[in-house]
Design a protein around this motif. Sequence first.
Motif, mmCIF file in Angstrom:
data_model
loop_
_atom_site.group_PDB
_atom_site.id
_atom_site.type_symbol
_atom_site.label_atom_id
_atom_site.label_comp_id
_atom_site.label_asym_id
_atom_site.label_seq_id
_atom_site.Cartn_x
_atom_site.Cartn_y
_atom_site.Cartn_z
ATOM 1 N N ILE A 84 0.900 -0.856 0.107
ATOM 2 C CA ILE A 84 -0.070 0.069 -0.120
ATOM 3 C C ILE A 84 0.689 1.315 -0.033
ATOM 4 O O ILE A 84 0.887 1.981 -0.897
ATOM 5 N N ILE A 85 1.627 1.296 0.757
ATOM 6 C CA ILE A 85 2.800 2.791 0.732
ATOM 7 C C ILE A 85 4.189 2.569 0.064
ATOM 8 O O ILE A 85 3.752 3.554 -0.407
ATOM 9 N N PHE A 86 3.967 2.100 -0.976
ATOM 10 C CA PHE A 86 4.876 1.658 -1.886
ATOM 11 C C PHE A 86 4.299 2.034 -3.157
ATOM 12 O O PHE A 86 4.563 2.951 -3.823
ATOM 13 N N THR A 87 2.942 1.565 -3.706
ATOM 14 C CA THR A 87 1.436 1.924 -4.698
ATOM 15 C C THR A 87 1.483 3.790 -4.307
ATOM 16 O O THR A 87 1.534 4.237 -5.288
ATOM 17 N N ALA A 88 1.226 4.130 -3.394
ATOM 18 C CA ALA A 88 0.788 4.825 -3.076
ATOM 19 C C ALA A 88 2.534 6.282 -3.233
ATOM 20 O O ALA A 88 2.733 7.754 -3.758
ATOM 21 N N ALA A 89 3.913 5.970 -3.068
ATOM 22 C CA ALA A 89 4.899 6.777 -3.134
ATOM 23 C C ALA A 89 4.786 6.744 -3.889
ATOM 24 O O ALA A 89 5.288 7.463 -4.540
ATOM 25 N N GLU A 107 -9.640 3.204 -3.676
ATOM 26 C CA GLU A 107 -9.444 2.053 -3.093
ATOM 27 C C GLU A 107 -8.499 1.862 -2.458
ATOM 28 O O GLU A 107 -7.662 0.403 -2.867
ATOM 29 N N ILE A 108 -7.713 2.231 -2.120
ATOM 30 C CA ILE A 108 -5.740 1.617 -1.796
ATOM 31 C C ILE A 108 -5.433 0.805 -1.584
ATOM 32 O O ILE A 108 -4.962 -0.466 -1.701
ATOM 33 N N THR A 109 -6.859 -0.109 -0.450
ATOM 34 C CA THR A 109 -6.560 -1.277 -0.420
ATOM 35 C C THR A 109 -6.610 -2.260 -0.280
ATOM 36 O O THR A 109 -6.353 -3.174 0.175
ATOM 37 N N PHE A 110 -7.453 -2.168 -1.178
ATOM 38 C CA PHE A 110 -7.591 -3.362 -2.324
ATOM 39 C C PHE A 110 -6.536 -3.828 -3.141
ATOM 40 O O PHE A 110 -6.162 -4.463 -3.489
ATOM 41 N N ILE A 111 -5.493 -2.626 -2.930
ATOM 42 C CA ILE A 111 -4.555 -2.844 -4.014
ATOM 43 C C ILE A 111 -3.795 -4.333 -4.396
ATOM 44 O O ILE A 111 -3.427 -5.286 -5.103
ATOM 45 N N PRO A 112 -3.278 -4.789 -2.457
ATOM 46 C CA PRO A 112 -3.028 -5.854 -3.013
ATOM 47 C C PRO A 112 -3.078 -7.334 -3.233
ATOM 48 O O PRO A 112 -2.764 -7.743 -2.891
ATOM 49 N N PHE A 113 -4.901 -7.103 -3.391
ATOM 50 C CA PHE A 113 -5.528 -7.895 -3.354
ATOM 51 C C PHE A 113 -5.626 -8.752 -4.617
ATOM 52 O O PHE A 113 -5.576 -10.036 -4.958
ATOM 53 N N HIS A 114 -4.850 -7.487 -5.605
ATOM 54 C CA HIS A 114 -5.355 -8.150 -7.143
ATOM 55 C C HIS A 114 -4.338 -8.326 -7.751
ATOM 56 O O HIS A 114 -3.500 -7.330 -8.307
#
Length: 290
Positions: A7-12, A122-129
């Motif tokens: 999540i943090i890496f994607t947002a960064a 909805e960044i919390t869903f990012i790691p699931f896909h």
Amino acid sequence: MTYTAWIIFTAALVGLSCGIIGVFLILRKTAMMADAISHTVLLGIVIAFIVTREVSGTAMLIGGILAGVLTAFLVQWLHTLQVQHDAAMGIVFTTLFAIGVILIATSAGNAHLDVQHALMGEITFIPFHTISLPFIGEIPEATALLLFVLAIVLFFIIAFYKEWKITSFDPALAASLGIPVLLMHYLFMGLVSVTTVASFDAVGAIMVVAMLITPAASAYLWTDKLSVMMIVSGSFGVISAIAGYYIAEWIDTSISGSMAFATGLVFLISFLFSPKHGLISKQVRVAKDV
């Protein structure tokens, strides 16, 4: 990496890409075009979904880019018809965004695509896909897309650095040197669009606007050198993403909203303490002169 780390890496990545692009938005005095494009890409995304019935992939990227370029074209066209630039942006932005909202309600109601998702993501869903990449392995799809877009942004910024610099500071001089100013303008709007679309699903329109404008505005207070400004702006975007995540975890609230809030904190610190333009720094220099 862990769930939190993705999540943090994607947002960064969002903060880094938007921070670099945002510098030229600030220098060209078109910062609010970021707000317009971040909303009007919704229309391109919805049309791409209606055609392909998929909420991710190349079609979404192409649809968003076309919508962003269409926004820039319509704003420029209205401006040539003697409509004030800010009014032209308001007309185009609200009209195209409204069409996108209507299409969501009428044609995309059963998909994972709604106005709330468009605004906040909805960044919390990012790691699931996830997708599998050679030499890398499993990686979130949104993260892979953002890495690809960051590479595109860096390539075009470096390849046309001189042209971006001249057209940003003195378009008349650029035209006299034979640089295609209008083409560079639409190419830049295409880069803004592709960055916006890549960030859209993860963080939504609100954070995209914050990351495109605020880190660059903060960096502008710290340095007058373009290359340094881009590095500082990208760094501020990354810092805001990291700080925003932990703020959201601390008070149990929206991650994207907290990251946008963190960009405001970075600007406040810059506004107060930057060496040359900071409010407190100016007061200290005045006190010394007295």
